[in-house]
Structure formats: structure tokens, C-alpha cells
Design a protein around this motif. Structure first.
Motif: not given
Length: 238
Positions: A12-28
Motif C-alpha cells: 500500500v505504502a509503495s503507491f505513495l510518491p516521495a514527499g507525500a502529504k497524506f492522511a491514513d484513515i483508520g491508521s490503527d
């Protein structure tokens, strides 16, 4: 502390680009944002969790990894944890497809700046694909991975105005437009199991005193698609 992460979440993480500004919903436990931010010091994340227990564990993980400057852990339901135009990427992993659909639908006003959605539904990926194609997102990549006896689909979608993804048909929505072409090993495993389950359901429907004709026709159609998809290659599970 180095963040522990499963093969599924690594993919899943491999799809994020470098320098991502992201939200992980249901992050546990916030393992995914910690893993990403340890690998990429330029990444910034919001780790959202609706339940107090997991929220507290996420706070502890972020502190133990010394990532409090990069990851903000927030308690709240779905996309309530983010502000409009706060993030560019959204990750929702490890829950049912219908719940992911509902989270996206109820929080769609927060998605104006979101360029990418990475979803990993445990079941019913079709519900996620349907939402994406009707809300301006194009499915640009998909993958599937087997871990601990379960096959997990990952759907990666981007907001691309140049492509009209509403042309996806029922079959694409069920199997995934990319996965239907690539058909990795785990794809065959998943759909072989699903075909056998559906076959059992159809046998039970035939024995029922009152039959929902519409449901039976839909299930029969999908079961035939599964057999067709599985028999397209040599060495299949059928």
C-alpha cells in the motif's frame, strides 16, 4: 524504534510518491505513516483513528519512532480528521469496501486537493471502484497480495481529467480493470475461492422455497464470469 509493517501495508505504502502529504484513515497503530515517514523525511502525515484505544496506540507508536514533527495523530470519524485542502494523498486500508465507500462519500467535501486515493478493501473492492469512477478518479494501478491466507486488493486512483473512467463495465468493477489484464498468482487464488463460495450460494438458492430471481440471475452471471476469467489461462485452479 523502527516501524513494524506487514507485506500488505508495504505494498500500500509503495503507491505513495516521495514527499507525500497524506492522511491514513483508520491508521490503527500508525504503522503505515511511521514506515513511510522513516523512509522519507520529507513526507508529512495525518493518522486518523475513530476509536480511543487504537488512537492512543498510534500516539505511542509515533512518539516511540520520534516522528511527532511529521505525523499528527487525530481522533475522529473518517475524513473528519482532515481539513479541506490539507492533504494531497489519501490512504484507506484494512476495512470493508462498503465502509471505505461510505467514508469517501461522507467526506467528499474534504477531497478538493486530493490527487491520489490508495484503497485496500478487505472485501467488496467493487464498492470502492464504483465510488472512484463516479467522483472524478481514474484507476491507474492495482495490485493483489496474499498474506496469512487472505488475498488483499490494492486500488490506486488519480484525479485525471483527460480520461473518462466511467466506461468501466460491470466486469471491470468486480475484478478490477488492471488486475483483469495482469492476473497475478494471487488473483487466481482469490477468484477461485470466490467462485466456489458463489457456487455454494447458488446451490442453496436453488433449494430455497422462495427464490429471489433477480439475485439468482446476478449471482449466476458473476459465477460464469469467474469461471471464464479463471479458465482463460493454462494451469488455473479450476
Amino acid at each position: 524504534m523502527k516501524a513494524k509493517i506487514s507485506k500488505r501495508l508495504k505494498l500500500v505504502a509503495s503507491f505513495l510518491p516521495a514527499g507525500a502529504k497524506f492522511a491514513d484513515i483508520g491508521s490503527d497503530h500508525a504503522y503505515l505513516p511511521c514506515y513511510v515517514c522513516q523512509k522519507d523525511p520529507t513526507a508529512i502525515a495525518v493518522a486518523g483513528e475513530v476509536n480511543v484505544g487504537p488512537f492512543q496506540r498510534a500516539v505511542e507508536t509515533v512518539k516511540a519512532c520520534d516522528l511527532e514533527q511529521q505525523i499528527d495523530v487525530r481522533l475522529g470519524n473518517g475524513l473528519e480528521v482532515i481539513e479541506a485542502e490539507e492533504v494531497n494523498q489519501l490512504v484507506i486500508a484494512g476495512m470493508g469496501g462498503s465502509l471505505i465507500h461510505d467514508i469517501l462519500e461522507s467526506g467528499k467535501t474534504k477531497l478538493a486537493s486530493v490527487e491520489q486515493v490508495i484503497a485496500q478493501p478487505n472485501v467488496d473492492a467493487r464498492a470502492v471502484r464504483k465510488w472512484m469512477v463516479h467522483h472524478g478518479f481514474t484507476i491507474t494501478d492495482e495490485d493483489i497480495i496474499e498474506e496469512n491466507g487472505h488475498c488483499y486488493e490494492i486500488i490506486h486512483a488519480k484525479r485525471l481529467d483527460t480520461l473518462d473512467n466511467k466506461q468501466l463495465d460491470e466486469k471491470d468493477l468486480l475484478f478490477g480493470p488492471i488486475l483483469l489484464r495482469s492476473k497475478p498468482h494471487a488473483f487466481y487464488k482469490k477468484w477461485n475461492e470466490e467462485a466456489h463460495k458463489l457456487e455454494h450460494v447458488l446451490q442453496q438458492l436453488k433449494q430455497a422455497k422462495q427464490v429471489d430471481q433477480k439475485k439468482q440471475e446476478q449471482f449466476t452471471k458473476e459465477w460464469r464470469w469467474m469461471k471464464e476469467v479463471l479458465s482463460n489461462e493454462t494451469g488455473t485452479y479450476y
